[in-house]
Design a protein around this motif. Structure first.
Motif, PDB file in Angstrom:
ATOM      1  N   LEU A  56       0.806  -1.220   0.000  1.00 27.85           N
ATOM      2  CA  LEU A  56       0.000   0.000   0.000  1.00 27.85           C
ATOM      3  C   LEU A  56       0.839   1.271   0.000  1.00 27.85           C
ATOM      4  O   LEU A  56       0.283   2.365  -0.038  1.00 27.85           O
ATOM      5  CB  LEU A  56      -0.929   0.002   1.219  1.00 27.85           C
ATOM      6  CG  LEU A  56      -2.011  -1.078   1.209  1.00 27.85           C
ATOM      7  CD1 LEU A  56      -2.660  -1.190   2.591  1.00 27.85           C
ATOM      8  CD2 LEU A  56      -3.071  -0.768   0.161  1.00 27.85           C
ATOM      9  N   GLY A  57       2.150   1.142   0.059  1.00 28.42           N
ATOM     10  CA  GLY A  57       3.008   2.312  -0.003  1.00 28.42           C
ATOM     11  C   GLY A  57       3.432   2.824   1.362  1.00 28.42           C
ATOM     12  O   GLY A  57       2.891   2.436   2.398  1.00 28.42           O
ATOM     13  N   ASN A  58       4.404   3.702   1.356  1.00 31.32           N
ATOM     14  CA  ASN A  58       4.916   4.292   2.600  1.00 31.32           C
ATOM     15  C   ASN A  58       3.966   5.342   3.145  1.00 31.32           C
ATOM     16  O   ASN A  58       3.193   5.955   2.424  1.00 31.32           O
ATOM     17  CB  ASN A  58       6.287   4.937   2.346  1.00 31.32           C
ATOM     18  CG  ASN A  58       7.330   3.921   1.940  1.00 31.32           C
ATOM     19  OD1 ASN A  58       7.305   2.783   2.401  1.00 31.32           O
ATOM     20  ND2 ASN A  58       8.246   4.324   1.069  1.00 31.32           N
ATOM     21  N   ASN A  59       4.030   5.524   4.429  1.00 29.95           N
ATOM     22  CA  ASN A  59       3.280   6.604   5.088  1.00 29.95           C
ATOM     23  C   ASN A  59       1.772   6.501   4.884  1.00 29.95           C
ATOM     24  O   ASN A  59       1.091   7.496   4.646  1.00 29.95           O
ATOM     25  CB  ASN A  59       3.775   7.974   4.588  1.00 29.95           C
ATOM     26  CG  ASN A  59       5.260   8.166   4.792  1.00 29.95           C
ATOM     27  OD1 ASN A  59       5.782   7.856   5.848  1.00 29.95           O
ATOM     28  ND2 ASN A  59       5.943   8.672   3.771  1.00 29.95           N
ATOM     29  N   ILE A  60       1.253   5.294   4.974  1.00 26.93           N
ATOM     30  CA  ILE A  60      -0.193   5.132   4.822  1.00 26.93           C
ATOM     31  C   ILE A  60      -0.926   5.416   6.127  1.00 26.93           C
ATOM     32  O   ILE A  60      -2.142   5.621   6.121  1.00 26.93           O
ATOM     33  CB  ILE A  60      -0.561   3.707   4.340  1.00 26.93           C
ATOM     34  CG1 ILE A  60       0.074   2.647   5.251  1.00 26.93           C
ATOM     35  CG2 ILE A  60      -0.168   3.510   2.905  1.00 26.93           C
ATOM     36  CD1 ILE A  60      -0.322   1.228   4.900  1.00 26.93           C
ATOM     37  N   PHE A  61      -0.196   5.445   7.249  1.00 24.22           N
ATOM     38  CA  PHE A  61      -0.834   5.695   8.536  1.00 24.22           C
ATOM     39  C   PHE A  61      -0.527   7.108   9.011  1.00 24.22           C
ATOM     40  O   PHE A  61       0.441   7.737   8.593  1.00 24.22           O
ATOM     41  CB  PHE A  61      -0.389   4.666   9.572  1.00 24.22           C
ATOM     42  CG  PHE A  61      -0.825   3.272   9.231  1.00 24.22           C
ATOM     43  CD1 PHE A  61      -2.164   2.901   9.320  1.00 24.22           C
ATOM     44  CD2 PHE A  61       0.089   2.323   8.805  1.00 24.22           C
ATOM     45  CE1 PHE A  61      -2.574   1.631   8.995  1.00 24.22           C
ATOM     46  CE2 PHE A  61      -0.318   1.043   8.476  1.00 24.22           C
ATOM     47  CZ  PHE A  61      -1.661   0.697   8.573  1.00 24.22           C
ATOM     48  N   PHE A  62      -1.375   7.596   9.899  1.00 20.53           N
ATOM     49  CA  PHE A  62      -1.254   8.968  10.381  1.00 20.53           C
ATOM     50  C   PHE A  62      -0.502   9.046  11.709  1.00 20.53           C
ATOM     51  O   PHE A  62       0.214   9.998  11.964  1.00 20.53           O
ATOM     52  CB  PHE A  62      -2.643   9.583  10.568  1.00 20.53           C
ATOM     53  CG  PHE A  62      -3.494   9.525   9.327  1.00 20.53           C
ATOM     54  CD1 PHE A  62      -3.328  10.471   8.335  1.00 20.53           C
ATOM     55  CD2 PHE A  62      -4.437   8.532   9.154  1.00 20.53           C
ATOM     56  CE1 PHE A  62      -4.097  10.440   7.192  1.00 20.53           C
ATOM     57  CE2 PHE A  62      -5.210   8.491   8.012  1.00 20.53           C
ATOM     58  CZ  PHE A  62      -5.045   9.441   7.022  1.00 20.53           C
ATOM     59  N   GLY A  63      -0.742   8.047  12.562  1.00 20.25           N
ATOM     60  CA  GLY A  63      -0.145   8.069  13.886  1.00 20.25           C
ATOM     61  C   GLY A  63       1.355   7.856  13.838  1.00 20.25           C
ATOM     62  O   GLY A  63       1.897   7.290  12.890  1.00 20.25           O
ATOM     63  N   SER A  64       2.019   8.301  14.869  1.00 20.19           N
ATOM     64  CA  SER A  64       3.468   8.131  14.953  1.00 20.19           C
ATOM     65  C   SER A  64       3.853   7.074  15.990  1.00 20.19           C
ATOM     66  O   SER A  64       4.968   6.578  15.988  1.00 20.19           O
ATOM     67  CB  SER A  64       4.144   9.465  15.306  1.00 20.19           C
ATOM     68  OG  SER A  64       3.614   9.972  16.525  1.00 20.19           O
ATOM     69  N   LEU A  93      -8.653   0.741   3.986  1.00 19.33           N
ATOM     70  CA  LEU A  93      -7.386   0.344   3.364  1.00 19.33           C
ATOM     71  C   LEU A  93      -7.444  -1.084   2.845  1.00 19.33           C
ATOM     72  O   LEU A  93      -7.044  -1.378   1.716  1.00 19.33           O
ATOM     73  CB  LEU A  93      -6.238   0.472   4.366  1.00 19.33           C
ATOM     74  CG  LEU A  93      -5.508   1.800   4.509  1.00 19.33           C
ATOM     75  CD1 LEU A  93      -4.433   1.685   5.567  1.00 19.33           C
ATOM     76  CD2 LEU A  93      -4.913   2.272   3.183  1.00 19.33           C
ATOM     77  N   TYR A  94      -7.938  -1.993   3.687  1.00 18.12           N
ATOM     78  CA  TYR A  94      -7.985  -3.409   3.301  1.00 18.12           C
ATOM     79  C   TYR A  94      -9.013  -3.642   2.195  1.00 18.12           C
ATOM     80  O   TYR A  94      -8.845  -4.538   1.373  1.00 18.12           O
ATOM     81  CB  TYR A  94      -8.292  -4.286   4.517  1.00 18.12           C
ATOM     82  CG  TYR A  94      -7.415  -3.985   5.704  1.00 18.12           C
ATOM     83  CD1 TYR A  94      -6.041  -3.811   5.550  1.00 18.12           C
ATOM     84  CD2 TYR A  94      -7.938  -3.832   6.974  1.00 18.12           C
ATOM     85  CE1 TYR A  94      -5.227  -3.509   6.624  1.00 18.12           C
ATOM     86  CE2 TYR A  94      -7.136  -3.525   8.061  1.00 18.12           C
ATOM     87  CZ  TYR A  94      -5.777  -3.357   7.871  1.00 18.12           C
ATOM     88  OH  TYR A  94      -4.980  -3.039   8.942  1.00 18.12           O
ATOM     89  N   LEU A  95     -10.058  -2.822   2.179  1.00 16.76           N
ATOM     90  CA  LEU A  95     -11.023  -2.922   1.088  1.00 16.76           C
ATOM     91  C   LEU A  95     -10.349  -2.579  -0.236  1.00 16.76           C
ATOM     92  O   LEU A  95     -10.546  -3.277  -1.246  1.00 16.76           O
ATOM     93  CB  LEU A  95     -12.201  -1.979   1.349  1.00 16.76           C
ATOM     94  CG  LEU A  95     -13.297  -1.948   0.277  1.00 16.76           C
ATOM     95  CD1 LEU A  95     -13.961  -3.308   0.147  1.00 16.76           C
ATOM     96  CD2 LEU A  95     -14.338  -0.886   0.610  1.00 16.76           C
ATOM     97  N   LEU A  96      -9.542  -1.529  -0.244  1.00 14.82           N
ATOM     98  CA  LEU A  96      -8.801  -1.182  -1.457  1.00 14.82           C
ATOM     99  C   LEU A  96      -7.801  -2.272  -1.818  1.00 14.82           C
ATOM    100  O   LEU A  96      -7.638  -2.625  -2.984  1.00 14.82           O
ATOM    101  CB  LEU A  96      -8.067   0.149  -1.266  1.00 14.82           C
ATOM    102  CG  LEU A  96      -8.927   1.403  -1.073  1.00 14.82           C
ATOM    103  CD1 LEU A  96      -8.026   2.624  -0.879  1.00 14.82           C
ATOM    104  CD2 LEU A  96      -9.872   1.624  -2.239  1.00 14.82           C
ATOM    105  N   LEU A  97      -7.124  -2.797  -0.803  1.00 19.13           N
ATOM    106  CA  LEU A  97      -6.101  -3.815  -1.028  1.00 19.13           C
ATOM    107  C   LEU A  97      -6.672  -5.052  -1.714  1.00 19.13           C
ATOM    108  O   LEU A  97      -6.050  -5.625  -2.615  1.00 19.13           O
ATOM    109  CB  LEU A  97      -5.462  -4.209   0.309  1.00 19.13           C
ATOM    110  CG  LEU A  97      -4.407  -5.317   0.276  1.00 19.13           C
ATOM    111  CD1 LEU A  97      -3.186  -4.869  -0.511  1.00 19.13           C
ATOM    112  CD2 LEU A  97      -4.018  -5.714   1.700  1.00 19.13           C
TER     113      LEU A  97
END
Length: 425
Positions: A255-263, A280-284
């Motif tokens: 799904l690529g880098n930086n797909i999440f917002f939290g740190s 996300l998983y629906l797209l995947l």
């Protein structure tokens, strides 16, 4: 006897319920409207399901000043719209899974379901894990005897029920259980059908164990959100109950880098198990790139309907932002999803589309009926790049493997025009 018993939740009329809400600082200017809302949607689903974001921080039973029953209803509407998009599209994933499992079982284990035949594909020894007996028993006792077609028709009119027919009458949860007991080689084929192979570094080979674990986790999440959506339960604050979260690094491969917002790890964990993770998983697992675009465009339409400045309704905009906050979705979550969808396209080691121009034109018009004819123009994209070209022989792609898209598709996937061949067109 009932009159003398002190029930925790005695029956209350709509009028009594409204008075309780008013006593908790909820603004109700129109009692008739409030009664209609409670009658149509129910006190528990509407009030209990969508009040939490409006409560005072120091008192979870008292509403913040100025909160109205229409505000609560607006959150219900937003959630219902997202549920509708999610449910209609997760059913396509479910159907794809059913078809794939059925075909792979037939390919590797045959087509006879007769339990008396030692070669039957429903013999327990064809499967792995300690749960195989209970799964096969459930199929024999609950799926094969169904009254629904196509299994019922094959049971009554044919001399066997092939697996690609039987899986059509399995619910999502049953399909997941059936997948779990498959032999590893069959699992590999199933996973690679729903999540196409990607280029990986340094050796170019995927780690199938990680991919299978991620796939199974994705199915579990989608199943739980599917059930919540199907029963009109709030999904904006829903957290799925799944252990063994896949590592972020595994998800980033697909799904690529930086797909999440939290740190922080706990923040990312919430995102993986919440609504954002489910999307996300629906797209995947939606292998059709145009269907992914359709999902994203529908979500964007919802957002625009609430944030459109022409509406001049600050209350609607604020409630939409409040919904996003409660759902742990930042205001730019759609941009993250679009980048993930684009990454799925660019990272796959396959040709995105083999349709001819007329067929692709037809498909695009199905998804976007009002699309302008100019947006059906063919463009060319080099494999792994995010730049589209009008000229197939552009100097920037002349020696590269290219895939053709429509201009509309390229724009929707946030691709950039070539500075050379698109500059003056």
């Amino acid at each position: 006897m009932e009159d003398n018993f002190n029930f925790d939740k005695p029956y209350k009329t709509s009028t009594q319920l409204i008075e309780i809400l008013k006593s908790r600082n909820l603004v109700i200017n129109n009692d008739s409207l409030a009664i209609d809302l409670l009658s149509s949607y129910g006190y528990y689903p509407l009030i209990n399901g969508y009040s939490k974001p409006f409560f005072k921080p120091d008192n979870p039973k008292i509403y913040q000043d100025g909160t109205s029953i229409e505000d609560i209803y607006s959150l219900y509407l937003i959630d219902s719209q997202i549920q509708e998009i999610f449910l209609s599209n997760v059913l396509k994933v479910e159907k794809h899974l059913a078809n794939t499992i059925g075909n792979q079982v037939a390919k590797h284990l045959g087509v006879d379901n007769n339990p008396d035949n030692p070669e039957s594909y429903l013999k327990a020894n064809n499967y792995i894990t300690k749960n195989r007996n209970s799964v096969i028993r459930f199929i024999h006792n609950n799926v094969i005897p169904t009254r629904d077609n196509p299994t019922a028709y094959y049971r009554e009119h044919k001399n066997h029920i092939p697996p690609w027919i039987l899986t059509q009458n399995m619910m999502f949860g049953t399909l997941i259980r059936y997948y779990k007991i498959q032999q590893e080689k069959i699992k590999t084929s199933i996973v690679n059908e729903l999540i196409l192979p990607v280029h990986t570094k340094p050796n170019g080979y995927e780690n199938m164990n990680i991919k299978k674990a991620m796939f199974q986790f994705s199915l579990e999440i989608l199943s739980q959100f599917r059930n919540a959506s199907a029963h009109s339960k709030p999904v904006y604050m829903f957290q799925s109950h799944v252990d063994n979260l896949p590592p972020t690094s595994a998800l980033e491969i697909y799904l690529g880098n930086n797909i999440f917002f939290g740190s922080k790890s706990d923040e990312i964990s919430l995102e993986k198990k919440g609504l954002y993770g489910a999307l996300l998983y629906l797209l995947l697992l939606t292998s059709d790139s145009y269907q992914r675009i359709y999902i994203l465009n529908k979500l964007e339409l919802i957002e625009k309907s609430y944030l459109d400045e022409n509406n001049n309704n600050a209350k609607m905009a604020n409630n939409y932002k409040l919904y996003l906050k409660a759902a742990n979705l930042p205001t730019d979550y759609l941009n993250k999803l679009r980048k993930a969808s684009s990454y799925i396209n660019s990272s796959k080691n396959y040709v995105t589309s083999t349709f001819d121009g007329k067929t692709m034109n037809f498909i695009m018009h199905l998804y976007w009926p009002p699309a302008r004819s100019g947006e059906m123009k063919k463009v060319y994209v080099a494999q792994g790049e995010n730049i589209y070209h009008f000229n197939e022989k552009c100097s920037q792609i002349i020696n590269k493997n290219t895939t053709s898209f429509t201009l509309l598709s390229a724009k929707t996937e946030n691709m950039e025009p070539c500075k050379f061949c698109c500059n003056n067109i």
